[in-house]
Design an enzyme around this catalytic site. Sequence first.
Site, short mmCIF file in Angstrom:
data_model
loop_
_atom_site.label_atom_id
_atom_site.label_comp_id
_atom_site.label_asym_id
_atom_site.label_seq_id
_atom_site.Cartn_x
_atom_site.Cartn_y
_atom_site.Cartn_z
N SER A 92 0.81 -1.21 0.00
CA SER A 92 0.00 0.00 0.00
C SER A 92 0.85 1.27 0.00
O SER A 92 0.33 2.37 0.15
CB SER A 92 -0.91 0.02 1.22
OG SER A 92 -0.15 0.02 2.41
N THR A 194 -1.12 3.31 3.73
CA THR A 194 -0.44 4.51 4.21
C THR A 194 0.58 4.22 5.30
O THR A 194 0.37 3.38 6.16
CB THR A 194 -1.44 5.55 4.76
OG1 THR A 194 -2.52 5.72 3.85
CG2 THR A 194 -0.77 6.88 5.02
N THR A 212 1.75 7.12 0.50
CA THR A 212 0.86 5.99 0.19
C THR A 212 0.76 5.77 -1.31
O THR A 212 1.03 6.68 -2.10
CB THR A 212 -0.55 6.26 0.75
OG1 THR A 212 -1.36 5.11 0.59
CG2 THR A 212 -1.20 7.44 0.05
N ARG A 222 -7.63 9.38 -8.87
CA ARG A 222 -8.10 9.62 -7.50
C ARG A 222 -6.93 10.00 -6.59
O ARG A 222 -5.84 9.44 -6.66
CB ARG A 222 -8.78 8.36 -6.96
CG ARG A 222 -9.30 8.49 -5.52
CD ARG A 222 -8.34 7.92 -4.52
NE ARG A 222 -8.94 7.86 -3.16
CZ ARG A 222 -8.26 7.51 -2.08
NH1 ARG A 222 -6.98 7.20 -2.15
NH2 ARG A 222 -8.87 7.48 -0.91
N THR A 245 -4.77 7.63 8.86
CA THR A 245 -4.75 6.47 8.00
C THR A 245 -6.19 6.02 7.82
O THR A 245 -7.06 6.35 8.62
CB THR A 245 -3.89 5.35 8.59
OG1 THR A 245 -3.79 4.27 7.66
CG2 THR A 245 -4.48 4.82 9.89
N GLY A 246 -6.45 5.29 6.75
CA GLY A 246 -7.82 4.83 6.52
C GLY A 246 -8.42 5.41 5.26
O GLY A 246 -7.69 5.82 4.34
#
Length: 341
Positions: A92, A194, A212, A222, A245-246
């Site tokens: 990631s 991330t 990330t 995006r 993060t998330g």
Amino acid sequence: MSDRRDFIKKAALGTIGISTIIGCKEGPKEETVAATNESLAQVQRKPVIISTWKHGFPANEAAWKTLTGGGTGIDAVEAGVRVSEGDPKERSVGYGGLPDREGKVTLDACIMDSDSNCGSVAFLQGIKHPISVARKVMEETPHVMLVGQGALNFALSKGFKEENLLTPESEKDWKKWLEKSKYKPVINIENHDTISMLALDENGNLSGACTTSGAAWKLHGRVGDSPIIGAGLFLDNEVGAAAATGLGEAVIRTAGSAMVVEQMRMGKSPEEACKIIVERIFEKHKNHKDMEYLQVGFIAVNKNGEYGGYSLRSGFNYAVCDAEKGNRMEDASFKMTWDEK
């Protein structure tokens, strides 16, 4: 009641010492400075480094080595997150990151120093270490953010090497995803995204970095929260620093990291500040289409070296490296489990 608990906690802290160590991996040394009740307000637990997820552990080691070897805080956070960027096993971040739905690995990153200087790149392709490009943007341009082809052109002009970041493993996963083409960005310990890192150096100055490859299978173009100062990362050297993060869209909608810092400005502890903003995100999104797979977590550190983290759902953890206990993983408190709605 909370004021009474804070008073008891501070009184207890007045009886302990603060350890210093040379390296995070070595554990504490027998070198202490006594902290009295009168001087406690001036005492800082420093240096301290905190970063998201398990890949933060080796990143912390690199950052700590830099920080205790004479490097600045900004040197440390850059060196730390570069470890994750360059590791193809971290799917990631950076090289080996899972691609978008067109099979392109696109990268986002930002960096910020104690003087509120900041740099950012978004939708960058072909450069293994976007955090270092973001630092160049911060230090060598009048801008904060460069994106897409412009960011790539800038990186190449600064001597960065263009290379293919799609590893055979990530390409295989992408082709398998194409069979059903279902977009469901579950983000948790098993499928984290991330790396965000915050550092408080020996002089009490804060630095932060975030990098990330973004949500796997995203639409081409995006950009999430990670390169956005105030969303994925924010710091005020008089107060503290926070990073996210998330699911980036949820963090952007609430200016998440900036709001965590503002909560610390109002006297909240780092964990309390993270919790307040996570709960705000929950309230904003509890009836939202993203709620089914929504995970958001924050880490934060204040000027006294107190740190904390909090997430919406269970499973978020972070790495901490300090003089007292060395480098270790800690589980964040959370609002709900994945089974709860």
